[in-house]
Design an enzyme around this catalytic site. Sequence first.
Site, PDB file in Angstrom:
ATOM      1  CG  HIS A  52      -0.258   0.010   2.529  1.00 36.16           C
ATOM      2  ND1 HIS A  52      -0.219  -1.080   3.359  1.00 36.16           N
ATOM      3  CD2 HIS A  52       0.440   0.981   3.156  1.00 36.16           C
ATOM      4  CE1 HIS A  52       0.476  -0.783   4.437  1.00 36.16           C
ATOM      5  NE2 HIS A  52       0.885   0.459   4.343  1.00 36.16           N
TER       6      HIS A  52
HETATM    7  P1  TYD Z   1      -1.862  -2.748   7.229  1.00 33.52           P
HETATM    8  O1  TYD Z   1      -1.505  -1.307   7.321  1.00 33.52           O
HETATM    9  O2  TYD Z   1      -2.433  -3.248   5.943  1.00 33.52           O
HETATM   10  O3  TYD Z   1      -0.584  -3.635   7.609  1.00 33.52           O
HETATM   11  P2  TYD Z   1       0.871  -3.747   6.923  1.00 33.52           P
HETATM   12  O4  TYD Z   1       1.068  -2.556   6.091  1.00 33.52           O
HETATM   13  O5  TYD Z   1       1.804  -3.717   8.045  1.00 33.52           O
HETATM   14  O6  TYD Z   1       0.934  -5.036   6.180  1.00 33.52           O
HETATM   15  O7  TYD Z   1      -2.847  -3.092   8.421  1.00 33.52           O
HETATM   16  C1  TYD Z   1      -3.311  -4.412   8.673  1.00 33.52           C
HETATM   17  C2  TYD Z   1      -4.592  -4.312   9.499  1.00 33.52           C
HETATM   18  O8  TYD Z   1      -4.337  -3.711  10.764  1.00 33.52           O
HETATM   19  C3  TYD Z   1      -5.681  -3.487   8.818  1.00 33.52           C
HETATM   20  O9  TYD Z   1      -6.921  -4.137   9.048  1.00 33.52           O
HETATM   21  C4  TYD Z   1      -5.678  -2.180   9.574  1.00 33.52           C
HETATM   22  C5  TYD Z   1      -5.168  -2.562  10.949  1.00 33.52           C
HETATM   23  N1  TYD Z   1      -4.352  -1.495  11.558  1.00 33.52           N
HETATM   24  C6  TYD Z   1      -4.864  -0.776  12.634  1.00 33.52           C
HETATM   25  O10 TYD Z   1      -6.005  -0.987  13.087  1.00 33.52           O
HETATM   26  N2  TYD Z   1      -4.081   0.202  13.185  1.00 33.52           N
HETATM   27  C7  TYD Z   1      -2.840   0.473  12.734  1.00 33.52           C
HETATM   28  O11 TYD Z   1      -2.141   1.384  13.274  1.00 33.52           O
HETATM   29  C8  TYD Z   1      -2.334  -0.260  11.598  1.00 33.52           C
HETATM   30  C9  TYD Z   1      -0.974   0.001  11.036  1.00 33.52           C
HETATM   31  C10 TYD Z   1      -3.127  -1.245  11.061  1.00 33.52           C
END
Ligand code: TYD
Length: 138
Positions: A52
Amino acid sequence: MSVKDCEIVELPKICDPRGNLTFIESGRHMGFDIRRVYYLYDVPGGSERGGHAHKELHQLVIAMSGSFDIHLDDGKEKKTISLNRSYQGLYICPMIWRDIDNFSSGAVCMVLASEYYDERDYYRDYSQFFANVNKAVE
Ligand code: TYD
């Protein structure tokens, strides 16, 4: 904003035979104040995270333990940075697509972020990110 703006930040390291110490002060060791800290851990071998970009968020990513690779893409240029030192952070500016992979066993990826979590700040679709990054340049 480009991958050239995403650089390794050397954090202070107090070396001590009893164990080393690193500290991070909000707004001093990176150009933003910290609103949120999150970390990835217990990552199974072969997993990929990220996938992302953020519209406004500034981040500093630190390998607290172990190692992993961060692939950065600003829509024009790409670069890959391996993190494996707990006294180095990778600054990631807004509008950079990132994929994180090659996690070693026991790796912990800590992220210091400039804003609270907000799903509206994400591009999770690469073609949407690509269209908007090019729009911003025009
Ligand atoms: P995501 O940002 O897609 O994770 P990564 O980039 O590390 O692979 O987030 C994964 C899930 O966690 C998504 O459902 C959103 C949730 N999340 C939160 O609730 N709070 C946060 O601070 C973050 C980073 C993610």
